[in-house]
Scaffold this active site. Sequence first.
Site, PDB file in Angstrom:
ATOM      1  N   GLY A 158       0.818  -1.204   0.000  1.00 26.56           N
ATOM      2  CA  GLY A 158       0.000   0.000   0.000  1.00 26.56           C
ATOM      3  C   GLY A 158       0.852   1.254   0.000  1.00 26.56           C
ATOM      4  O   GLY A 158       1.997   1.254  -0.449  1.00 26.56           O
ATOM      5  N   SER A 159       0.282   2.333   0.540  1.00 26.38           N
ATOM      6  CA  SER A 159       0.930   3.641   0.493  1.00 26.38           C
ATOM      7  C   SER A 159       1.988   3.787   1.573  1.00 26.38           C
ATOM      8  O   SER A 159       1.999   3.071   2.576  1.00 26.38           O
ATOM      9  CB  SER A 159      -0.126   4.740   0.665  1.00 26.38           C
ATOM     10  OG  SER A 159      -0.653   4.718   1.989  1.00 26.38           O
ATOM     11  N   LYS A 217       2.200   6.313   3.528  1.00 30.42           N
ATOM     12  CA  LYS A 217       1.527   6.847   4.717  1.00 30.42           C
ATOM     13  C   LYS A 217       1.072   5.716   5.634  1.00 30.42           C
ATOM     14  O   LYS A 217       1.332   5.724   6.841  1.00 30.42           O
ATOM     15  CB  LYS A 217       0.334   7.707   4.296  1.00 30.42           C
ATOM     16  CG  LYS A 217      -0.461   8.268   5.461  1.00 30.42           C
ATOM     17  CD  LYS A 217      -1.668   9.064   4.970  1.00 30.42           C
ATOM     18  CE  LYS A 217      -2.507   9.561   6.141  1.00 30.42           C
ATOM     19  NZ  LYS A 217      -3.707  10.313   5.676  1.00 30.42           N
ATOM     20  N   GLU A 222       5.675  -3.171   0.908  1.00 27.05           N
ATOM     21  CA  GLU A 222       5.712  -2.986  -0.547  1.00 27.05           C
ATOM     22  C   GLU A 222       4.918  -1.724  -0.858  1.00 27.05           C
ATOM     23  O   GLU A 222       3.692  -1.737  -0.871  1.00 27.05           O
ATOM     24  CB  GLU A 222       5.108  -4.207  -1.255  1.00 27.05           C
ATOM     25  CG  GLU A 222       5.822  -5.523  -0.969  1.00 27.05           C
ATOM     26  CD  GLU A 222       7.223  -5.575  -1.549  1.00 27.05           C
ATOM     27  OE1 GLU A 222       7.552  -4.723  -2.410  1.00 27.05           O
ATOM     28  OE2 GLU A 222       7.998  -6.448  -1.140  1.00 27.05           O
ATOM     29  N   CYS A 281       1.814   0.363  -8.380  1.00 30.97           N
ATOM     30  CA  CYS A 281       3.069   0.852  -7.807  1.00 30.97           C
ATOM     31  C   CYS A 281       4.222   0.730  -8.790  1.00 30.97           C
ATOM     32  O   CYS A 281       5.190   1.486  -8.702  1.00 30.97           O
ATOM     33  CB  CYS A 281       3.386   0.106  -6.515  1.00 30.97           C
ATOM     34  SG  CYS A 281       3.540  -1.683  -6.719  1.00 30.97           S
TER      35      CYS A 281
END
Length: 491
Positions: free
Chosen positions: A191-192, A194, A213, A251
Amino acid sequence: MESLQSLECEVKTLKEYFRTGKTKDAAWRQSQLEGLLLFLREKENEIFEALRIDLGKHHLEGYRDEVGTLVKSTIFALKNLKDWMSGKKAKLPLVALLTSAELVAEPLGLVLILSSWNFPFGLSLEPLIGAIAAGNTAVIKPSEMAPACAHLLATRMTTYLDDKAIKVIQGGPDVGEQLLQQKWDKIFFTGSQKVGRIIMSAAVKYLTPVVLEMGGKCPAIVDSLSSSWDREVTVNRIIVSKYGACAGQACIAIDYVLVEKRFAATVVGLMKIMIKKMFGENPRVSNTIARIVNRTHFLRLKNFLKDFAVQNSVVYGGSMDEENLFIEPTILLDPPLDSAVMTEEIFGPLLPVITLERIEDSIEFINSRPKPLAIYAFSNNESLRRRILSETSSGSLVFNDAVIQYAADSLPFGGVGESGTGKYHGKFSFDTFSNYKAVARRSFLTDFWYRFPPWNTNKLLLLERTYNWDYVGLLLVILGLKRTRERAYGL
């Protein structure tokens, strides 16, 4: 939605099941991989429909990027499982005379897989393949932003697998937070950045090892190719790797292109041709490109183009259909480098083309930014390729193509620095979810007597010879044929 108490109960049950040792059996691992393969084949059409509902993906894109990739990965794991599980002999130093040793892979225990919405099956099941092959129990938390896919995983896939060992838990961020409060043997997150920071902070409590990742801004370097064929192939691969990968919501999708000013018009002109060729004159109705996942992400992308200077950089596309969450493939030529579109990961069908005086300047341009998940370089210049290889750092580097590294079971997939930590795919997935235990076996027959006190200079010399693999010198000292050196060690 699961209550905290029920989650704790689920986790406890999975841990107890792992302790029975059943998941360590090769037969169990094989049966689970075969069950996963059967699920992918028998529920293929349901998977395609879920991907269409959540992301508007064409079923061929769904097969190429998710079902087909997962089938390949599962078959690869089944073929290599016996070899991966077998102990590997280790070479030992002279000091370990009459000792044998091996590396034995043992499962970590209970692992948590937190997956993303853009490839809801691939990013849930690719790590699961490794977790199963390594003999772990697992909890998968699919993204709530792809609800049809999450529901299919929770209600259909689990009937093909051992539900005492593998659970799919649905829910939003609150469920994710509750899961992070539990003690895991490993957390695997896609994911992100953040959210990745939140995952890392939560893992500190139990010192849980984490794989992150996360991605970032993946550049494509396009050299001034002399052959018209090479130019067309390059642009073709750039377009499909950008817009054909979940409409750029990936991504590993190309985030921006670096090209020499004198070559920019040629590249942009070919891009326009290839976009029309792949996605038609009206991509929204051609059903060949995915839609934006939700309104929040749509508005984020829309805001990228609000800046007047960015608007003026649009040389192709730019139309948006907010009701249907569709954004046309868009090319931007030299948007401001301090604009959001160039400082944040785009994750959508907007492609900036940045011009440079010399293509060699692309190395400094990339190095001035966080390390990317991938760098894609299109060039026949071997000197430039060597420089890119030696002077840049990234999770992966691909010459003359893009995204293909994701499908290679023989290559580790993962980031570096802010783009991620940890690797998986193929054997690397097995390794990620395994502890390689060192096992040594020593005979009672002999010992190097000089490894024990009391100490003297002769023993020091013997130890020196042993640690330096000096068989002849060691033998001469033992036989008294070589004089001991005096040393000022107080011995």
